[in-house]
Write an enzyme that holds these catalytic residues in place. Structure first.
Site, PDB file in Angstrom:
ATOM      1  N   TYR A   1      -1.284  -0.936  10.564  1.00  0.00           N
ATOM      2  CA  TYR A   1      -1.579  -1.376   9.159  1.00  0.00           C
ATOM      3  C   TYR A   1      -0.025  -0.698   8.227  1.00  0.00           C
ATOM      4  O   TYR A   1       0.171  -1.402   7.310  1.00  0.00           O
ATOM      5  CB  TYR A   1      -2.690  -0.745   8.634  1.00  0.00           C
ATOM      6  CG  TYR A   1      -3.177  -0.796   7.187  1.00  0.00           C
ATOM      7  CD1 TYR A   1      -3.457  -2.076   6.504  1.00  0.00           C
ATOM      8  CD2 TYR A   1      -2.944   0.234   6.232  1.00  0.00           C
ATOM      9  CE1 TYR A   1      -3.566  -2.482   5.182  1.00  0.00           C
ATOM     10  CE2 TYR A   1      -2.908   0.257   4.959  1.00  0.00           C
ATOM     11  CZ  TYR A   1      -3.155  -1.416   4.602  1.00  0.00           C
ATOM     12  OH  TYR A   1      -3.679  -1.614   3.180  1.00  0.00           O
TER      13      TYR A   1
ATOM     14  N   SER B   1       0.978  -1.052  -0.159  1.00  0.00           N
ATOM     15  CA  SER B   1       0.000   0.038   0.048  1.00  0.00           C
ATOM     16  C   SER B   1       1.103   1.045  -0.115  1.00  0.00           C
ATOM     17  O   SER B   1       1.987   1.260   0.332  1.00  0.00           O
ATOM     18  CB  SER B   1      -0.937   0.161   1.243  1.00  0.00           C
ATOM     19  OG  SER B   1      -1.698   1.210   1.482  1.00  0.00           O
TER      20      SER B   1
END
Ligand SMILES: NC(=O)c1ccc[n+]([C@@H]2O[C@H](COP(=O)([O-])OP(=O)(O)OC[C@H]3O[C@@H](n4cnc5c(N)ncnc54)[C@H](OP(=O)(O)O)[C@@H]3O)[C@@H](O)[C@H]2O)c1
Length: 262
Positions: free
Chosen positions: A154, A141
């Protein structure tokens, strides 16, 4: 024309994983699809077999559980039915201050986003290197490249995925096997709702990627032997900038991106 014979896609029951599965099936690749929701995987398998005539094996498993994951590792290790593309895509995020979040859920995130990626990559590479061909695509990401208050765990898991994959890419030089990190920005999937991320409605239209575009760019990059794919010109510029500026301006850039979503 199919670039791979058999691909395993994790997290194929929705979003970017389903888009990987649809893109691969359309070019004639047989599939092993993995996620927890067996009913959604069965539905996808029927759709893809009917539309493209490909074989689709359904493996329902919780990849954050070592016991459940063992069946997936066993399937990957099966030399009689080799997988020549592994897409480690299953993942989730949480939203909020780390101190307020239940630590068990944060740990589950590390199990899925990090440990499962490491374990499945290990099993897949053993067979691929022995056969002298294959690809691993690990979905990271843009959060890997920016400080991410309210998504601390995350972002850290995705930084692991990027670093791990790009190091493997270089280690694998000359083996015929390639590891590629896919680095999407905001993509329209179930991810934001599952993360309980209330600000998703404020992300401007131009910032959203289509999951099929993410899947196509990632597969093209993998086939071309690239270490990293950042889908979309805007996100390419963002990641490139984040890598060359020092900490202070980087935090300002990260805060600006977060303000887009408020
Ligand atoms: N959407 C974005 O903006 C965005 C941006 C950058 C990166 N990403 C990354 O893209 C990847 C795919 O996410 P997405 O956006 O497509 O989200 P999504 O629509 O929520 O899909 C997540 C997939 O992961 C599976 N999954 C979740 N927990 C699992 C578990 N414990 N075991 C096995 N499978 C599990 C889900 O299936 P089941 O519920 O059936 O298990 C689902 O198929 C993730 O790694 C995410 O971090 C997303």
């Amino acid at each position: 024309m199919s670039r791979w014979s058999t691909a395993m896609v994790t997290g194929a029951s929705s979003g970017i994983g389903a888009a990987f599965a649809r893109t691969l099936a359309a070019e004639g690749t047989d599939l092993v699809v993995v996620a927890r929701d067996a009913a959604r995987l069965d539905e996808l398998a029927v759709e893809l077999h009917d539309a493209h005539g490909v074989r689709v094996e359904v493996l329902a498993a919780d990849l954050s559980s070592p016991v459940s994951r063992a069946a997936v590792e066993k399937r990957l290790a099966d030399a009689d039915a080799p997988v020549d593309l592994l897409v480690n895509n299953a993942g989730f995020g949480t939203a909020g201050h780390f101190v307020d979040l239940p630590v068990a859920r944060e740990e589950q995130q590390v199990q899925l986003n990090v440990v499962a990626v490491l374990r499945l990559t290990s099993v897949a590479l053993a067979g691929m290197v022995a056969r002298g061909r294959g690809n691993v695509v690990n979905v990271a990401s843009i959060a890997a490249f920016l400080p991410a208050p309210d998504s601390a765990t995350y972002a850290a898991t995705k930084a692991f995925v990027c670093s791990f994959t790009e190091s493997l890419h270089d280690e694998l030089h000359g083996t015929g096997v390639c590891a590629t990190a896919s680095v999407p920005g905001f993509t329209r999937t179930e991810f934001q709702a599952r993360a309980d991320w209330a600000e998703q409605d404020h992300v401007p239209e131009f910032a959203w990627l289509d999951p099929l575009d993410v899947a196509r760019a990632s597969l093209d990059g993998a086939a071309a032997g690239r270490a990293r794919v950042v889908p979309g010109a805007g996100y390419k510029a963002l990641v490139g900038t984040a890598q060359v500026i020092p900490g202070g301006p980087k935090r300002w850039l990260a805060a600006t991106v977060r303000r887009l979503a408020r």
